[in-house]
Design a protein around this motif. Structure first.
Motif, PDB file in Angstrom:
ATOM      1  N   ASP A  38      28.845  43.169  46.483  1.00  0.00           N
ATOM      2  CA  ASP A  38      28.163  42.438  45.413  1.00  0.00           C
ATOM      3  C   ASP A  38      29.138  42.100  44.284  1.00  0.00           C
ATOM      4  N   ASP A  39      28.888  40.935  43.648  1.00  0.00           N
ATOM      5  CA  ASP A  39      29.652  40.619  42.447  1.00  0.00           C
ATOM      6  C   ASP A  39      28.916  41.156  41.227  1.00  0.00           C
ATOM      7  N   THR A  40      29.404  40.848  40.031  1.00  0.00           N
ATOM      8  CA  THR A  40      28.842  41.429  38.804  1.00  0.00           C
ATOM      9  C   THR A  40      27.430  40.933  38.505  1.00  0.00           C
ATOM     10  N   THR A  41      27.032  39.844  39.133  1.00  0.00           N
ATOM     11  CA  THR A  41      25.671  39.322  38.927  1.00  0.00           C
ATOM     12  C   THR A  41      24.703  39.838  39.982  1.00  0.00           C
ATOM     13  N   GLY A  42      25.205  40.639  40.930  1.00  0.00           N
ATOM     14  CA  GLY A  42      24.354  41.135  42.006  1.00  0.00           C
ATOM     15  C   GLY A  42      24.322  40.233  43.232  1.00  0.00           C
ATOM     16  N   ARG A  43      25.090  39.159  43.188  1.00  0.00           N
ATOM     17  CA  ARG A  43      25.139  38.263  44.334  1.00  0.00           C
ATOM     18  C   ARG A  43      25.973  38.884  45.449  1.00  0.00           C
ATOM     19  N   ARG A  44      25.439  38.840  46.662  1.00  0.00           N
ATOM     20  CA  ARG A  44      26.118  39.429  47.813  1.00  0.00           C
ATOM     21  C   ARG A  44      27.125  38.445  48.395  1.00  0.00           C
ATOM     22  N   ALA A  74      20.920  21.839  57.945  1.00  0.00           N
ATOM     23  CA  ALA A  74      20.178  21.965  56.683  1.00  0.00           C
ATOM     24  C   ALA A  74      18.881  21.177  56.724  1.00  0.00           C
ATOM     25  N   ALA A  75      18.829  20.130  57.551  1.00  0.00           N
ATOM     26  CA  ALA A  75      17.599  19.343  57.677  1.00  0.00           C
ATOM     27  C   ALA A  75      16.444  20.186  58.198  1.00  0.00           C
ATOM     28  N   ASP A  76      16.757  21.270  58.897  1.00  0.00           N
ATOM     29  CA  ASP A  76      15.734  22.194  59.391  1.00  0.00           C
ATOM     30  C   ASP A  76      15.705  23.494  58.592  1.00  0.00           C
ATOM     31  N   GLY A  77      16.349  23.491  57.430  1.00  0.00           N
ATOM     32  CA  GLY A  77      16.346  24.681  56.584  1.00  0.00           C
ATOM     33  C   GLY A  77      17.226  25.803  57.086  1.00  0.00           C
ATOM     34  N   ILE A  78      18.226  25.486  57.896  1.00  0.00           N
ATOM     35  CA  ILE A  78      19.116  26.496  58.463  1.00  0.00           C
ATOM     36  C   ILE A  78      20.488  26.362  57.810  1.00  0.00           C
ATOM     37  N   ALA A  79      20.992  27.475  57.267  1.00  0.00           N
ATOM     38  CA  ALA A  79      22.257  27.466  56.535  1.00  0.00           C
ATOM     39  C   ALA A  79      23.404  27.936  57.414  1.00  0.00           C
ATOM     40  N   VAL A  80      24.600  27.508  57.065  1.00  0.00           N
ATOM     41  CA  VAL A  80      25.837  28.021  57.664  1.00  0.00           C
ATOM     42  C   VAL A  80      26.749  28.449  56.521  1.00  0.00           C
ATOM     43  N   PRO A  81      27.762  29.249  56.787  1.00  0.00           N
ATOM     44  CA  PRO A  81      28.630  29.736  55.700  1.00  0.00           C
ATOM     45  C   PRO A  81      29.289  28.611  54.904  1.00  0.00           C
ATOM     46  N   ASP A  82      29.313  28.797  53.588  1.00  0.00           N
ATOM     47  CA  ASP A  82      29.973  27.870  52.666  1.00  0.00           C
ATOM     48  C   ASP A  82      31.196  28.595  52.109  1.00  0.00           C
ATOM     49  N   TRP A  83      32.334  28.387  52.761  1.00  0.00           N
ATOM     50  CA  TRP A  83      33.533  29.144  52.403  1.00  0.00           C
ATOM     51  C   TRP A  83      33.999  28.792  50.988  1.00  0.00           C
ATOM     52  N   GLN A  84      33.991  29.776  50.098  1.00  0.00           N
ATOM     53  CA  GLN A  84      34.510  29.600  48.747  1.00  0.00           C
ATOM     54  C   GLN A  84      35.987  30.003  48.659  1.00  0.00           C
ATOM     55  N   VAL A  85      36.399  30.899  49.543  1.00  0.00           N
ATOM     56  CA  VAL A  85      37.815  31.266  49.666  1.00  0.00           C
ATOM     57  C   VAL A  85      38.234  30.962  51.093  1.00  0.00           C
ATOM     58  N   ARG A  86      39.292  30.167  51.241  1.00  0.00           N
ATOM     59  CA  ARG A  86      39.828  29.813  52.558  1.00  0.00           C
ATOM     60  C   ARG A  86      41.320  30.096  52.527  1.00  0.00           C
ATOM     61  N   ALA A  87      41.698  31.305  52.907  1.00  0.00           N
ATOM     62  CA  ALA A  87      43.112  31.700  52.918  1.00  0.00           C
ATOM     63  C   ALA A  87      43.421  32.360  54.257  1.00  0.00           C
ATOM     64  N   PRO A  88      44.666  32.338  54.690  1.00  0.00           N
ATOM     65  CA  PRO A  88      45.000  32.919  55.994  1.00  0.00           C
ATOM     66  C   PRO A  88      44.592  34.377  56.144  1.00  0.00           C
ATOM     67  N   LEU A  90      42.047  35.869  54.275  1.00  0.00           N
ATOM     68  CA  LEU A  90      40.680  36.153  53.819  1.00  0.00           C
ATOM     69  C   LEU A  90      39.824  34.896  53.807  1.00  0.00           C
ATOM     70  N   ILE A  91      38.593  35.047  54.286  1.00  0.00           N
ATOM     71  CA  ILE A  91      37.535  34.061  54.084  1.00  0.00           C
ATOM     72  C   ILE A  91      36.435  34.765  53.293  1.00  0.00           C
ATOM     73  N   ALA A  92      35.898  34.102  52.290  1.00  0.00           N
ATOM     74  CA  ALA A  92      34.819  34.689  51.505  1.00  0.00           C
ATOM     75  C   ALA A  92      33.767  33.628  51.206  1.00  0.00           C
ATOM     76  N   TYR A  93      32.506  34.030  51.316  1.00  0.00           N
ATOM     77  CA  TYR A  93      31.413  33.095  51.014  1.00  0.00           C
ATOM     78  C   TYR A  93      30.167  33.875  50.601  1.00  0.00           C
ATOM     79  N   PRO A  94      29.290  33.255  49.795  1.00  0.00           N
ATOM     80  CA  PRO A  94      28.032  33.924  49.434  1.00  0.00           C
ATOM     81  C   PRO A  94      27.202  34.190  50.685  1.00  0.00           C
ATOM     82  N   ALA A  95      26.613  35.378  50.744  1.00  0.00           N
ATOM     83  CA  ALA A  95      25.801  35.747  51.892  1.00  0.00           C
ATOM     84  C   ALA A  95      24.647  34.764  52.068  1.00  0.00           C
TER      85      ALA A  95
END
Length: 299
Positions: A38-44, A74-88, A90-95
């Motif tokens: 979790d980050d400081t706001t409680g976001r996973r 997304a047209a059917d309400g299905i999500a996939v990862p939105d990579w906020q960090v893309r490095a060799p 580490l990959i990081a994205y909101p759960a």
């Protein structure tokens, strides 16, 4: 192997302020170690650390895949990862919303959080796959995603079987079954589609009431044989539920060719090939021994 604290520190180096307290690690993946924190706001957040250099090399391809499939699903309400960090390293994205239908216990045993033989899941899976498979090979190619024609998909399996048979002792009955399958024209598709490649409940997220909310791990996605997205359903739930999935798939616009059921079954039976190739990639003694046992059980 890196600890959770190491991964949290790695995330901090990329600008993410995450707490080690309450963080969890998932060692189930063959390609990535996963930590959730979790980050400081409680976001996973989901942190994916590649296990090998070849995994890092494939990150750019997976990023292109995510950019392609995200708006379609997304047209059917299905999500996939939105990579906020893309490095060799580490990959990081909101759960994503929801929880996986299958996880592993600390002892490595499967823990099901849903019934893989549920007709409701079978139908939802069919509709999801119809949406994913609606992406044309031309659109995928324009997005920089790997495209395999039907002939290339079949040849790839010939090449994989040849490589595995050259590297391991394969039970004669198993090798004969593979070569009979490769020679059977009725099983192989006349068209290929955009596939995920490893779509089963460990990579599918569910809301508490049952709907699919997200799909994870697009590492092996490409335009390929549609049956590769159906084989795990056959393996987990059997032919009857596979037929339920295909009925929903066809009703939602998916194209079902005559040999699709048989091909899904063949691909499930060929799963030791995939593990053997993985073992050859890692070179780890335990992986090689496991592969050898799968390929020649009585050896």
């Amino acid at each position: 192997m890196s600890t959770i604290d190491d991964v949290i520190a790695l995330a901090a180096a990329h600008g993410l302020d995450l707490a080690a307290r309450g963080a969890t690690a998932n060692e189930a993946g063959l390609d990535y170690r996963v930590v959730m924190a979790d980050d400081t706001t409680g976001r996973r957040w989901v942190l994916r650390v590649p296990r090998r250099a070849d995994v890092s090399a494939g990150m750019a391809a997976e990023a292109r895949i995510l950019d392609l499939v995200a708006p379609v699903l997304a047209a059917d309400g299905i999500a996939v990862p939105d990579w906020q960090v893309r490095a060799p390293e580490l990959i990081a994205y909101p759960a994503l919303p929801g929880a996986p239908g299958l996880t592993l216990t600390d002892a490595g045993e499967p823990h099901w959080h849903m019934d893989p033989a549920s007709p409701d899941y079978a139908e939802r899976l069919g509709r999801l796959l119809a949406r994913l498979h609606s992406i044309s090979p031309e659109r995928a190619e324009a997005a920089g995603v790997e495209v395999r024609t039907p002939a290339r998909a079949r040849q790839a399996w010939r090449d994989d079987v040849a490589r595995v048979c050259a590297a391991f002792t394969v039970a004669p009955a198993l090798a004969e079954a593979w070569h009979t399958w490769l020679a059977d024209d009725t099983c192989w598709p006349e068209r290929t589609v955009m596939t995920h490649g490893e779509i089963y409940p460990a990579h599918v997220l569910f809301a508490a009431e049952g709907p699919i909310t997200g799909v994870l791990d697009w590492t092996t996605a490409r335009v390929d044989d549609p049956a590769r997205d159906l084989s795990a359903q056959y393996g987990a739930a059997g032919r009857e539920m596979l037929q339920v999935t295909l009925a929903a798939y066809e009703q939602a616009g998916g194209r079902v060719h005559a040999g699709l059921v048989a091909q899904a079954e063949h691909l499930w039976d060929a799963s030791p090939i995939g593990y053997a190739l993985y073992a050859l990639t890692t070179g780890a003694e335990t992986d090689l021994a496991t592969a050898a046992a799968l390929l020649n059980p009585e050896g």
